[in-house]
Design a protein around this motif. Structure first.
Motif, PDB file in Angstrom:
ATOM      1  N   GLY A  29       0.767  -1.246  -0.052  1.00 23.21           N
ATOM      2  CA  GLY A  29      -0.006   0.106  -0.096  1.00 23.21           C
ATOM      3  C   GLY A  29       0.845   1.094  -0.155  1.00 23.21           C
ATOM      4  N   LEU A  30       0.054   2.368  -0.264  1.00 19.32           N
ATOM      5  CA  LEU A  30       0.833   3.753  -0.519  1.00 19.32           C
ATOM      6  C   LEU A  30       1.345   3.892   1.053  1.00 19.32           C
ATOM      7  CD1 LEU A  30      -1.637   6.138  -1.815  1.00 19.32           C
ATOM      8  CD2 LEU A  30       0.524   5.407  -2.957  1.00 19.32           C
ATOM      9  N   MET A  31       2.939   4.491   1.084  1.00 16.47           N
ATOM     10  CA  MET A  31       3.631   4.483   2.189  1.00 16.47           C
ATOM     11  C   MET A  31       2.913   5.637   2.871  1.00 16.47           C
ATOM     12  SD  MET A  31       5.660   3.940   4.783  1.00 16.47           S
ATOM     13  CE  MET A  31       6.707   2.634   4.048  1.00 16.47           C
ATOM     14  N   GLU A  32       2.314   6.628   2.397  1.00 19.13           N
ATOM     15  CA  GLU A  32       1.453   7.874   2.736  1.00 19.13           C
ATOM     16  C   GLU A  32       0.564   7.591   3.772  1.00 19.13           C
ATOM     17  OE1 GLU A  32      -0.758  12.172   1.467  1.00 19.13           O
ATOM     18  OE2 GLU A  32       0.273  10.655   0.030  1.00 19.13           O
ATOM     19  N   LEU A  33      -0.545   6.365   3.067  1.00 25.77           N
ATOM     20  CA  LEU A  33      -1.622   5.879   3.949  1.00 25.77           C
ATOM     21  C   LEU A  33      -1.037   5.020   5.041  1.00 25.77           C
ATOM     22  CD1 LEU A  33      -4.510   5.019   4.119  1.00 25.77           C
ATOM     23  CD2 LEU A  33      -4.189   3.505   2.344  1.00 25.77           C
ATOM     24  N   ARG A  34      -0.033   4.359   4.943  1.00 21.36           N
ATOM     25  CA  ARG A  34       0.228   3.475   6.101  1.00 21.36           C
ATOM     26  C   ARG A  34       0.852   4.215   7.204  1.00 21.36           C
ATOM     27  NH1 ARG A  34       4.557  -0.337   3.687  1.00 21.36           N
ATOM     28  NH2 ARG A  34       4.473   0.960   1.623  1.00 21.36           N
ATOM     29  N   GLU A  35       1.474   5.339   6.837  1.00 22.67           N
ATOM     30  CA  GLU A  35       1.899   6.248   7.925  1.00 22.67           C
ATOM     31  C   GLU A  35       0.727   6.996   8.661  1.00 22.67           C
ATOM     32  OE1 GLU A  35       4.410   8.953   5.866  1.00 22.67           O
ATOM     33  OE2 GLU A  35       6.335   7.516   6.087  1.00 22.67           O
ATOM     34  N   GLU A  36      -0.373   7.134   7.807  1.00 23.50           N
ATOM     35  CA  GLU A  36      -1.382   7.626   8.375  1.00 23.50           C
ATOM     36  C   GLU A  36      -2.211   6.600   9.284  1.00 23.50           C
ATOM     37  OE1 GLU A  36      -2.307  10.661   9.155  1.00 23.50           O
ATOM     38  OE2 GLU A  36      -0.585  11.553   7.559  1.00 23.50           O
ATOM     39  N   ILE A  37      -2.208   5.222   8.890  1.00 22.90           N
ATOM     40  CA  ILE A  37      -2.720   4.187   9.506  1.00 22.90           C
ATOM     41  C   ILE A  37      -2.065   4.109  10.915  1.00 22.90           C
ATOM     42  CG2 ILE A  37      -3.379   1.757   9.786  1.00 22.90           C
ATOM     43  CD1 ILE A  37      -3.783   1.975   6.659  1.00 22.90           C
ATOM     44  N   ARG A  38      -0.687   4.368  11.107  1.00 21.59           N
ATOM     45  CA  ARG A  38      -0.053   4.487  12.006  1.00 21.59           C
ATOM     46  C   ARG A  38      -0.388   5.406  13.085  1.00 21.59           C
ATOM     47  NH1 ARG A  38       4.077   7.988  13.282  1.00 21.59           N
ATOM     48  NH2 ARG A  38       5.557   7.138  14.829  1.00 21.59           N
ATOM     49  N   ASN A  39      -0.442   6.707  12.707  1.00 13.92           N
ATOM     50  CA  ASN A  39      -1.075   7.889  13.418  1.00 13.92           C
ATOM     51  C   ASN A  39      -2.321   7.668  13.920  1.00 13.92           C
ATOM     52  OD1 ASN A  39       1.458   8.933  12.564  1.00 13.92           O
ATOM     53  ND2 ASN A  39       0.437  10.168  10.962  1.00 13.92           N
TER      54      ASN A  39
ATOM     55  N   VAL B 152      -2.073  -2.832   3.411  1.00 15.68           N
ATOM     56  CA  VAL B 152      -3.496  -2.283   3.045  1.00 15.68           C
ATOM     57  C   VAL B 152      -3.989  -3.332   1.976  1.00 15.68           C
ATOM     58  CG1 VAL B 152      -4.644  -0.504   1.663  1.00 15.68           C
ATOM     59  CG2 VAL B 152      -2.692  -0.141   3.183  1.00 15.68           C
ATOM     60  N   THR B 153      -5.524  -3.770   2.143  1.00 12.49           N
ATOM     61  CA  THR B 153      -5.931  -4.824   1.780  1.00 12.49           C
ATOM     62  C   THR B 153      -7.114  -4.529   0.769  1.00 12.49           C
ATOM     63  OG1 THR B 153      -7.299  -5.465   3.760  1.00 12.49           O
ATOM     64  CG2 THR B 153      -5.149  -6.433   3.206  1.00 12.49           C
ATOM     65  N   VAL B 154      -7.684  -5.078   0.123  1.00 11.27           N
ATOM     66  CA  VAL B 154      -9.122  -4.993  -0.636  1.00 11.27           C
ATOM     67  C   VAL B 154     -10.247  -5.360   0.295  1.00 11.27           C
ATOM     68  CG1 VAL B 154     -10.373  -5.610  -2.689  1.00 11.27           C
ATOM     69  CG2 VAL B 154      -7.933  -5.559  -2.794  1.00 11.27           C
ATOM     70  N   GLY B 155     -10.397  -4.464   1.270  1.00 12.29           N
ATOM     71  CA  GLY B 155     -11.289  -4.490   2.226  1.00 12.29           C
ATOM     72  C   GLY B 155     -10.998  -5.352   3.369  1.00 12.29           C
ATOM     73  N   GLY B 156     -11.633  -5.211   4.548  1.00 12.79           N
ATOM     74  CA  GLY B 156     -11.288  -5.960   5.713  1.00 12.79           C
ATOM     75  C   GLY B 156     -11.231  -7.512   5.348  1.00 12.79           C
ATOM     76  N   SER B 157     -12.424  -7.841   4.563  1.00 14.08           N
ATOM     77  CA  SER B 157     -12.434  -9.281   4.253  1.00 14.08           C
ATOM     78  C   SER B 157     -11.194  -9.881   3.499  1.00 14.08           C
ATOM     79  CB  SER B 157     -13.694  -9.655   3.262  1.00 14.08           C
ATOM     80  OG  SER B 157     -14.750  -9.024   3.848  1.00 14.08           O
ATOM     81  N   GLU B 158     -10.579  -9.136   2.944  1.00 14.31           N
ATOM     82  CA  GLU B 158      -9.323  -9.814   2.439  1.00 14.31           C
ATOM     83  C   GLU B 158      -8.171  -9.976   3.328  1.00 14.31           C
ATOM     84  OE1 GLU B 158      -5.245  -9.548  -0.432  1.00 14.31           O
ATOM     85  OE2 GLU B 158      -6.622  -7.571  -0.218  1.00 14.31           O
ATOM     86  N   GLY B 159      -8.065  -9.072   4.199  1.00 12.00           N
ATOM     87  CA  GLY B 159      -7.374  -9.237   5.611  1.00 12.00           C
ATOM     88  C   GLY B 159      -7.585 -10.535   6.293  1.00 12.00           C
ATOM     89  N   ILE B 160      -8.976 -10.705   6.410  1.00 15.52           N
ATOM     90  CA  ILE B 160      -9.192 -11.984   7.105  1.00 15.52           C
ATOM     91  C   ILE B 160      -8.910 -13.078   6.259  1.00 15.52           C
ATOM     92  CG2 ILE B 160     -11.030 -13.334   8.118  1.00 15.52           C
ATOM     93  CD1 ILE B 160     -12.793 -10.490   8.332  1.00 15.52           C
ATOM     94  N   ASP B 161      -9.003 -13.189   5.078  1.00 12.15           N
ATOM     95  CA  ASP B 161      -8.672 -14.458   4.383  1.00 12.15           C
ATOM     96  C   ASP B 161      -7.113 -14.669   4.295  1.00 12.15           C
ATOM     97  OD1 ASP B 161      -8.838 -16.494   2.365  1.00 12.15           O
ATOM     98  OD2 ASP B 161      -8.585 -14.774   0.821  1.00 12.15           O
ATOM     99  N   ILE B 162      -6.372 -13.437   3.897  1.00 12.51           N
ATOM    100  CA  ILE B 162      -4.898 -14.079   3.960  1.00 12.51           C
ATOM    101  C   ILE B 162      -4.229 -14.306   5.149  1.00 12.51           C
ATOM    102  CG2 ILE B 162      -4.706 -12.560   1.715  1.00 12.51           C
ATOM    103  CD1 ILE B 162      -3.592 -10.210   3.030  1.00 12.51           C
ATOM    104  N   ALA B 163      -4.903 -13.594   6.364  1.00 11.18           N
ATOM    105  CA  ALA B 163      -4.097 -13.724   7.681  1.00 11.18           C
ATOM    106  C   ALA B 163      -4.325 -15.365   7.943  1.00 11.18           C
ATOM    107  CB  ALA B 163      -4.842 -12.902   8.642  1.00 11.18           C
ATOM    108  N   LEU B 164      -5.644 -15.763   7.692  1.00  8.40           N
ATOM    109  CA  LEU B 164      -5.803 -17.242   8.022  1.00  8.40           C
ATOM    110  C   LEU B 164      -5.001 -18.244   6.980  1.00  8.40           C
ATOM    111  CD1 LEU B 164      -9.698 -17.069   8.526  1.00  8.40           C
ATOM    112  CD2 LEU B 164      -8.186 -17.968  10.028  1.00  8.40           C
TER     113      LEU B 164
END
Length: 385
Positions: free
Chosen positions: A66-76, A94-106
């Motif tokens: 994901g964009l470093m600029e976005l990741r820095e704002e998520i950090r903040n 940064v994922t395609v929705g929270g649903s992708e995050g759940i899927d790839i974490a598992l």
């Protein structure tokens, strides 16, 4: 010809949420209270940031993470909200929705037959994503008499030598229940003692109506064993932008990123630029939408009490989960008849697991006018039973 389909995927049922949504779309004068989607438009300044990025020709791939600029704002944002810091370089994706995050974490964490503890009723994706990742879902039944909260003792009852991950779905879809910091501390003790990892789905974190949202990553010893899932769909009314994120230990995030590289490449670039603006300037709009949801929440609780339907008081998300046990019919039958007789679509509790039997989910992410009309029709239906 040989069967071209996987036995695993054939064994998984379609989402029980979409069934009623698809039917109601074909009915004239029907009202759907079934889909968990904000009725607000994405705030203008967020849309404008996305449009501006297009006008400036920012239409290329971003980094896989994901964009470093976005990741820095998520950090903040996480520092501001949880007082917990993640390194945007290697503890975030940064994922395609929270649903992708759940899927790839598992998928990144499970080997064949590893067990995943899933409290239910809960979001429809946890169980099938566990199966698709080769894991074994182990269901923990949340009970109305406990406020649909997860207890440490329930986790202990289900743990075996194959248990690896606990899903923490709070604030909860469909019940609206939350866990406070003291309750999370008891769960954390079990996770540390039994060496469990946690996937904490906090997509509704901004929709907490009494007190501040609490996360298990705020507890000592838990950040290093937790993948936190969040996103922009619910808080910022950005469902169609399809943007979420995951934070966690760098060794887990690295493997999640590998899956993301091969399956997705990167989340939509335009959405990422819009999300930067959301995180920097969106707090006031989030508060405005939360207050509106809170008014609707109180209205639905009042109306269901008037109608005579027992309803647990939700403290988060934008759903109520009234009981229909007194009517001596299944959740599926109740929802089907309500749709046929009054043209109101809600979701049977069983869409969120078998422990949802005897309940239905009603979303209040709709205008007050629509909610008033819908509750009038629900009242007519209930009086006819």
């Amino acid at each position: 010809m040989r069967d071209p389909l996987s036995n695993t995927i054939k064994s998984i049922k379609p989402s029980g949420i979409r069934k009623f949504f698809d039917i109601v779309n074909t009915m004239e004068d029907a009202i759907s209270l079934g889909v968990g989607e904000p009725d607000f438009e994405t705030p203008y300044f967020i849309r404008d940031a996305g449009i501006y990025s297009l006008e400036k020709g920012k239409t290329f791939y971003t980094s896989n993470s994901g964009l470093m600029e976005l990741r820095e704002e998520i950090r903040n944002y996480l520092i501001r909200k949880l007082n917990v810091e993640y390194n945007p370089k290697n503890e975030m994706i940064v994922t395609v929705g929270g649903s992708e995050g759940i899927d790839i974490a598992l998928r990144a964490m499970l080997d064949k037959d590893d067990e995943v503890l899933i409290p239910q009723p809960s979001y429809v994706s946890y169980e099938p994503c566990t199966i698709l990742a080769g894991g074994k879902p182990v269901i923990i039944e949340l009970k109305a008499e406990d406020g649909f909260k997860l207890k440490a003792s329930q986790i202990l009852e289900k743990i075996t030598d194959k248990t690896k991950i606990l899903i923490l779905p709070f604030p909860n879809n469909p019940t609206g229940s939350i866990l406070n910091i003291e309750e999370l501390k008891e769960i954390a003790k079990v996770c540390i003692k039994k060496d469990l990892y946690v996937i904490s789905d906090e997509i509704y974190c901004e929709l907490t109506y009494e007190g501040e949202h609490a996360s298990i990553v705020q507890i000592e010893g838990m950040k290093e064993r937790t993948v936190l899932i969040n996103g922009f769909s619910k808080s910022y009314a950005m469902t169609g932008w399809r943007l979420g994120y995951a934070t966690g230990p760098k060794e887990i995030i690295a493997q999640m990123t590998k899956i993301h590289q091969y399956a997705i490449m990167c989340a939509p670039t335009t959405s990422q630029y819009a999300a930067v603006e959301a995180l920097i300037h969106g707090d006031a709009d989030v508060a405005r939408m939360r207050e509106s949801y809170n008014q609707r929440r109180r209205y639905l609780l009042y109306r269901f009490e008037e109608i005579g339907m027992t309803c647990f008081e939700p403290q988060g998300a934008f759903y109520v989960f009234p009981s229909i046990k007194k009517f001596n019919m299944s959740s599926e039958e109740f929802a089907t008849r309500l749709l046929e007789e009054q043209k109101i679509a809600i979701v049977p509790g069983t869409a969120f697991g078998e422990s949802g039997e005897g309940y239905v989910r009603v979303s209040y992410a709709y205008s007050m006018d629509r909610l008033k009309e819908a509750l009038s029709r629900i009242e007519k239906f209930v009086r006819s039973l």
